[in-house]
Design an enzyme around this catalytic site. Structure first.
Site, mmCIF file in Angstrom:
data_model
loop_
_atom_site.group_PDB
_atom_site.id
_atom_site.type_symbol
_atom_site.label_atom_id
_atom_site.label_comp_id
_atom_site.label_asym_id
_atom_site.label_seq_id
_atom_site.Cartn_x
_atom_site.Cartn_y
_atom_site.Cartn_z
ATOM 1 N N HIS A 185 0.511 -27.400 -2.375
ATOM 2 C CA HIS A 185 1.496 -27.991 -3.281
ATOM 3 C C HIS A 185 2.123 -29.230 -2.632
ATOM 4 C CE1 HIS A 185 5.164 -28.446 -5.675
ATOM 5 N NE2 HIS A 185 4.576 -27.721 -6.610
ATOM 6 N N GLU A 187 4.964 -30.560 -2.654
ATOM 7 C CA GLU A 187 6.265 -30.412 -1.986
ATOM 8 C C GLU A 187 6.084 -29.787 -0.604
ATOM 9 O OE1 GLU A 187 9.495 -28.399 -4.184
ATOM 10 O OE2 GLU A 187 10.156 -27.655 -2.240
ATOM 11 N N THR A 250 10.847 -25.131 -2.934
ATOM 12 C CA THR A 250 12.056 -24.804 -3.699
ATOM 13 C C THR A 250 11.765 -24.042 -4.985
ATOM 14 O OG1 THR A 250 11.917 -26.971 -4.720
ATOM 15 C CG2 THR A 250 13.407 -26.765 -2.858
ATOM 16 N N SER A 317 2.510 -26.459 -12.442
ATOM 17 C CA SER A 317 3.939 -26.307 -12.130
ATOM 18 C C SER A 317 4.180 -24.936 -11.523
ATOM 19 C CB SER A 317 4.755 -26.469 -13.413
ATOM 20 O OG SER A 317 6.007 -25.847 -13.274
ATOM 21 N N ASN A 319 7.024 -23.484 -10.548
ATOM 22 C CA ASN A 319 8.132 -22.662 -11.057
ATOM 23 C C ASN A 319 7.801 -22.048 -12.407
ATOM 24 O OD1 ASN A 319 9.899 -24.254 -13.270
ATOM 25 N ND2 ASN A 319 9.040 -25.740 -11.853
HETATM 26 S S1 SF4 Z 1 13.586 -27.306 -9.369
HETATM 27 FE FE1 SF4 Z 1 14.656 -29.206 -9.888
HETATM 28 S S2 SF4 Z 1 16.674 -29.090 -8.892
HETATM 29 FE FE2 SF4 Z 1 15.313 -27.559 -7.948
HETATM 30 S S3 SF4 Z 1 14.405 -28.574 -6.164
HETATM 31 FE FE3 SF4 Z 1 12.970 -28.842 -7.834
HETATM 32 S S4 SF4 Z 1 13.540 -30.791 -8.760
HETATM 33 FE FE4 SF4 Z 1 15.265 -30.143 -7.501
#
Ligand code: SF4
Length: 402
Positions: A185, A187, A250, A317, A319
């Site tokens: 990923h 990030e 995150t 994605s 999340n």
């Molecule tokens: S989900 Fe949104 S607020 Fe949380 S780290 Fe990622 S970009 Fe930032």
């Protein structure tokens, strides 16, 4: 590379911007008309529920664009306004959402091309403008762009920067960063570029394997093979697991990140005892509020009597996948889609399964009265959620007439 010194010098450079250009008011109107939705506002005002015909929609109480994503998209729009004629690039998808990325391309914001497995930065010229996306970019990429004399617009979410600061702290005191994330990923790639020694664990199971190795030792070759793509160069599990700190991508499941943190705390306590614990274990809270709120809202939503869930968000994605996992674990039929076009006809939906494969499910909307739970990942505009809800209403209304 002294990554901290490099970041400091970059931030003092006149070619670097991470605060926007003062066009917030103009772009706010544009963003509102392109991404926001009156229907979604109406559902929010009706206590997150809307009934039409046979369908009751239940929306999660927190979903969709997080402030970090909103900020990144707004900065990209501002960048276009501020540099109307310059060539603008972006190192990656600004966020993981196909409609937003399509808009970027329409605004002539180009992606850096990929040659083989690597990005081809040779296309970027001195004076070009380069946007870094919400989940950041690796320090090596930043250095290439800085050396080329590009103007860098850094939209990296401050929560992600907080994780980078955490791994910098681990590095300073010679701790290994154990990063809960996906090694591929973007990030996590960026975060690991700021770390010294690091090991990336995908889930609690992998973390347990590492914890067992710390306590009992094990097969070094097997360990290195298992984490071949998920550790720093020259990583030695017999030497580099004596002092560990926790960091995370995150957007991982926050409960799992917390459990992994507690597991390593217990492990170091068992191995070194309470007096020595602080010399072997470090943990800082780097779980993003927005991810946590969306996961908590999903946990609340799945407590209702739902016939099915639709989870909306980009297929890459992280999340969104986590939200889908929560529905899956509750045994609720759940469909992860990225755009309304995945709802192909009255009885058919194309969706991404947890294993990453696409599947087509027929007769996915049961007959009669149904309750549909809806949520969306942090990169999904309300407009896309509206389109999906309207389509579900339309499909069911058509079925009722047949
Ligand atoms: S989900 Fe949104 S607020 Fe949380 S780290 Fe990622 S970009 Fe930032």
């Amino acid at each position: 590379m002294d990554t901290k010194a490099f970041k400091r010098s970059l931030q003092h450079s006149e070619n670097y911007n991470r605060k926007g250009f003062g066009h917030q008011a103009e772009v706010a109107t544009q963003l509102q008309s392109e991404y926001q939705s009156n229907l979604i506002q109406e559902i929010r005002d009706r206590n997150y529920t809307l009934q039409r015909g046979d369908v009751t929609i239940r929306l999660a109480q927190a979903f969709g664009f997080c402030w970090g994503v909103e900020r990144a998209v707004a900065m990209a729009y501002e960048t276009r306004q501020h540099f109307p004629t310059e060539h603008i690039w972006i190192t990656n998808e600004i966020i993981h959402n196909p409609s937003v990325n399509q808009r970027m391309q329409e605004m002539k914001v180009d992606f850096i091309p990929i040659e083989g497995k690597n990005k081809d930065f040779s296309v970027v010229g001195t004076g070009d403008v380069v946007i870094l996306p919400a989940f950041g970019a690796s320090v090596q990429e930043m250095q290439i762009l800085h050396d080329k004399g590009c103007k860098i617009v850094d939209t990296t979410c401050p929560w992600v920067s907080k994780v980078w600061n955490t791994v910098e702290k681990h590095k300073k005191i010679d701790y290994t960063s154990i990063i809960h994330g996906k090694y591929k990923h973007e990030e996590t790639v960026a975060t690991s570029s700021f770390a010294g020694k690091y090991l990336i664990v995908l889930n609690l199971q992998e973390a347990q394997y590492v914890a067992d190795y710390i306590i009992n030792g094990g097969n070094r070759e097997e360990f290195l093979t298992k984490f071949a793509k998920a550790c720093s160069a020259g990583f030695d599990p017999d030497r580099d697991l004596e002092r560990v700190g926790i960091a995370n991508q995150t957007t991982m499941l926050k409960d799992e990140t917390e459990q992994i943190g507690k597991l390593f705390e217990r492990t170091m306590l068992q191995k070194y005892g309470p007096i020595e614990l602080n010399q072997h274990f470090q943990s800082f809270n780097t779980i993003c509020d927005a991810t946590q709120e969306r996961q908590d809202a999903m946990l609340e939503l799945v407590e209702h009597n739902l016939d099915l869930m639709v989870v909306i968000g980009g297929f890459n994605s992280s999340n969104t996948t986590q939200l889908q996992q929560i529905a899956f674990e509750r045994g609720i039929p759940s469909y992860h889609i990225d755009t309304v076009e995945r709802i192909q006809s009255g009885d058919s939906i194309e969706h991404r399964q947890l294993n990453g494969q696409l599947a087509i499910t027929k007769n996915w909307l049961p007959d009669g009265e149904i309750v549909v739970g809806i949520t969306s990942g942090a990169s999904t505009p309300d407009k896309v959620v509206e389109d999906v809800i309207e389509k579900i209403f339309a499909v069911k209304a058509t079925a009722a007439m047949v």
